[in-house]
Design a protein around this motif. Structure first.
Motif, PDB file in Angstrom:
ATOM      1  N   SER A 166       0.827  -1.202   0.000  1.00 27.31           N
ATOM      2  CA  SER A 166       0.000   0.000   0.000  1.00 27.31           C
ATOM      3  C   SER A 166       0.864   1.256   0.000  1.00 27.31           C
ATOM      4  O   SER A 166       1.767   1.402   0.824  1.00 27.31           O
ATOM      5  CB  SER A 166      -0.906   0.002   1.238  1.00 27.31           C
ATOM      6  N   ALA A 167       0.563   2.172  -0.903  1.00 26.54           N
ATOM      7  CA  ALA A 167       1.292   3.439  -0.942  1.00 26.54           C
ATOM      8  C   ALA A 167       1.022   4.277   0.296  1.00 26.54           C
ATOM      9  O   ALA A 167       1.846   5.112   0.686  1.00 26.54           O
ATOM     10  CB  ALA A 167       0.904   4.220  -2.197  1.00 26.54           C
TER      11      ALA A 167
ATOM     12  N   GLY B 152       7.966   3.792  -2.505  1.00 25.16           N
ATOM     13  CA  GLY B 152       8.544   2.555  -3.026  1.00 25.16           C
ATOM     14  C   GLY B 152       9.211   1.769  -1.907  1.00 25.16           C
ATOM     15  O   GLY B 152       8.608   1.493  -0.879  1.00 25.16           O
TER      16      GLY B 152
ATOM     17  N   THR C 255      11.510   6.144  -9.082  1.00 26.57           N
ATOM     18  CA  THR C 255      11.320   5.655 -10.443  1.00 26.57           C
ATOM     19  C   THR C 255      10.619   4.309 -10.391  1.00 26.57           C
ATOM     20  O   THR C 255      11.132   3.365  -9.781  1.00 26.57           O
ATOM     21  CB  THR C 255      12.671   5.500 -11.172  1.00 26.57           C
ATOM     22  N   THR C 256       9.443   4.222 -10.997  1.00 24.48           N
ATOM     23  CA  THR C 256       8.639   3.000 -10.950  1.00 24.48           C
ATOM     24  C   THR C 256       8.504   2.422 -12.346  1.00 24.48           C
ATOM     25  O   THR C 256       8.017   3.091 -13.258  1.00 24.48           O
ATOM     26  CB  THR C 256       7.241   3.279 -10.379  1.00 24.48           C
ATOM     27  N   GLN C 257       8.953   1.193 -12.522  1.00 24.54           N
ATOM     28  CA  GLN C 257       8.851   0.520 -13.815  1.00 24.54           C
ATOM     29  C   GLN C 257       7.694  -0.481 -13.856  1.00 24.54           C
ATOM     30  O   GLN C 257       7.237  -0.851 -14.927  1.00 24.54           O
ATOM     31  CB  GLN C 257      10.161  -0.192 -14.139  1.00 24.54           C
ATOM     32  N   ARG C 258       7.242  -0.937 -12.672  1.00 25.54           N
ATOM     33  CA  ARG C 258       6.069  -1.818 -12.623  1.00 25.54           C
ATOM     34  C   ARG C 258       5.364  -1.589 -11.297  1.00 25.54           C
ATOM     35  O   ARG C 258       5.959  -1.735 -10.226  1.00 25.54           O
ATOM     36  CB  ARG C 258       6.472  -3.287 -12.748  1.00 25.54           C
ATOM     37  N   GLU C 259       4.073  -1.224 -11.363  1.00 22.37           N
ATOM     38  CA  GLU C 259       3.324  -0.939 -10.148  1.00 22.37           C
ATOM     39  C   GLU C 259       2.648  -2.171  -9.567  1.00 22.37           C
ATOM     40  O   GLU C 259       2.452  -2.264  -8.357  1.00 22.37           O
ATOM     41  CB  GLU C 259       2.276   0.150 -10.417  1.00 22.37           C
ATOM     42  N   GLU C 260       2.277  -3.130 -10.412  1.00 18.01           N
ATOM     43  CA  GLU C 260       1.614  -4.336  -9.913  1.00 18.01           C
ATOM     44  C   GLU C 260       2.659  -5.226  -9.230  1.00 18.01           C
ATOM     45  O   GLU C 260       3.840  -5.209  -9.573  1.00 18.01           O
ATOM     46  CB  GLU C 260       0.905  -5.087 -11.033  1.00 18.01           C
TER      47      GLU C 260
ATOM     48  N   GLN D  40       6.393  -5.356  -7.153  1.00 18.56           N
ATOM     49  CA  GLN D  40       6.656  -4.010  -7.637  1.00 18.56           C
ATOM     50  C   GLN D  40       8.124  -3.822  -7.994  1.00 18.56           C
ATOM     51  O   GLN D  40       9.005  -4.400  -7.368  1.00 18.56           O
ATOM     52  CB  GLN D  40       6.220  -2.995  -6.583  1.00 18.56           C
TER      53      GLN D  40
ATOM     54  N   ASP E  92      10.770  -0.825  -8.493  1.00 20.19           N
ATOM     55  CA  ASP E  92      11.034   0.608  -8.381  1.00 20.19           C
ATOM     56  C   ASP E  92      12.369   0.863  -7.700  1.00 20.19           C
ATOM     57  O   ASP E  92      12.951  -0.022  -7.061  1.00 20.19           O
ATOM     58  CB  ASP E  92       9.907   1.326  -7.620  1.00 20.19           C
TER      59      ASP E  92
END
Length: 322
Positions: A165-166, A172, A200-205, A208, A210
């Motif tokens: 959860s953010a 991250g 830097t996020t390359q995949r959020e699902e 994760q 980042d």
């Protein structure tokens, strides 16, 4: 002997209980866990009474202390409840996600005349103790710069739950892994005054993918960088540079000292049980034998920098720490 309860029997809560085995000064006698079915066999093995209500242990006058190993957003409410019940508190890091919440917890425990300790197990690593001693000795000369990195691939196994959860774990890998580095830097070098940061996020699902990076200036004039990556093999490095030399920690047991005109010195240290060391330091704090080595000022300074990093990630601008 102190009688203790633990709130939260996930992976880390169980590790803390295991670390306390054969400890002659503290015994876990009760646990609070919402997943009763998942915790029954563990509690039976360790002869721990199990409940899903925190109030059940707070109303037990025979319990002296509560270890809190729950989602971050629950910490303030639970610490305040423990203080009101007259229980000493050991809370896993981060104590809170804001300085205001952390300050309220320390104030409540002071008012109730109970102790509050925050779990930062990397503080007890032999290599990090040696690095702090080297800095304090002055042998590195005028301190100029520090670099810190903490990464691990634990996130590959985290596919659901609050750690994704953010709101619970913002930035991250900053909240889970990066905070260890940030705490270490503040403990050695003092408060941070200015921060720039990038997430830097390359995949959020899940899992994760980042990276979190921060560039900072400390109140003492030093510069520093720190970073954390959630999906690469475990790596820990803290490197402090001064006018006379540098000291670099690689993991729990190794420190490299480089000094002008001298051959490099690599020191190796025996492995220690850092969770057991934390528990023993907490016991010493509760019994007034020694202060806990993670001070309130350090906790709040670390969280001030943590809030600053999150603000800089959102804005893309440099943030001054008040």
């Amino acid at each position: 002997m102190m009688r203790a309860a633990i709130a939260g029997l996930g992976r880390w809560g169980r590790a803390i209980v295991a670390a306390a085995q054969d400890c002659h000064q503290l015994r876990f006698v009760a646990a609070v866990e919402t997943d009763l079915d998942g915790a029954r066999s563990f509690c039976a093995k360790h002869d721990i009474r199990l409940t899903d209500r925190l109030q059940d242990i707070l109303s037990d006058s025979t319990i002296d202390a509560v270890f809190i190993v729950t989602p971050h957003s629950l910490h303030r409410e639970q610490v305040l409840a423990c203080a009101a019940a007259g229980k000493h508190v050991f809370c896993e890091k981060p104590l809170a996600l804001t300085v205001n919440d952390a300050s309220a917890m320390f104030a409540a425990c002071r008012a109730a005349k109970v102790k509050l300790a925050v779990g930062h197990n990397r503080r007890f690593w032999p290599s990090m103790i040696a690095l702090r001693d080297t800095i304090r000795s002055g042998e590195l000369g005028t301190l100029l710069h520090v670099e810190g990195h903490n990464s691990n691939e634990n996130s590959k196994a985290v596919l659901a739950g609050w750690r994704l959860s953010a709101a619970e774990s913002p930035g991250g890998g900053l909240t889970g892994s990066g905070l260890h580095i940030l705490d270490s830097l503040v403990a050695m070098l003092g408060p941070v005054s200015t921060i720039q940061a990038l997430l830097t996020t390359q995949r959020e699902e899940p899992p994760q993918l980042d990276t979190a990076t921060a560039v900072m200036q400390f109140a003492n004039g030093m510069s520093g960088t720190m970073s954390t990556i959630r999906m690469t093999p475990y790596y820990w490095r803290v490197h402090v540079f001064g006018t006379n030399g540098s000291a670099e920690v690689l993991g729990e047991n190794s420190m490299i000292l480089r000094k002008s005109g001298q051959a490099m010195i690599q020191r190796e240290f025996p492995t220690t049980d850092t969770l057991r060391a934390e528990i023993e330091a907490f016991i010493a704090q509760c019994t007034e034998r020694a202060p806990y080595p993670v001070s309130e000022e350090e906790v709040t300074s670390t969280l001030a920098a943590f809030e600053g990093i999150l603000a800089a990630m959102r804005s893309g601008l440099a943030v001054k720490i008040q």
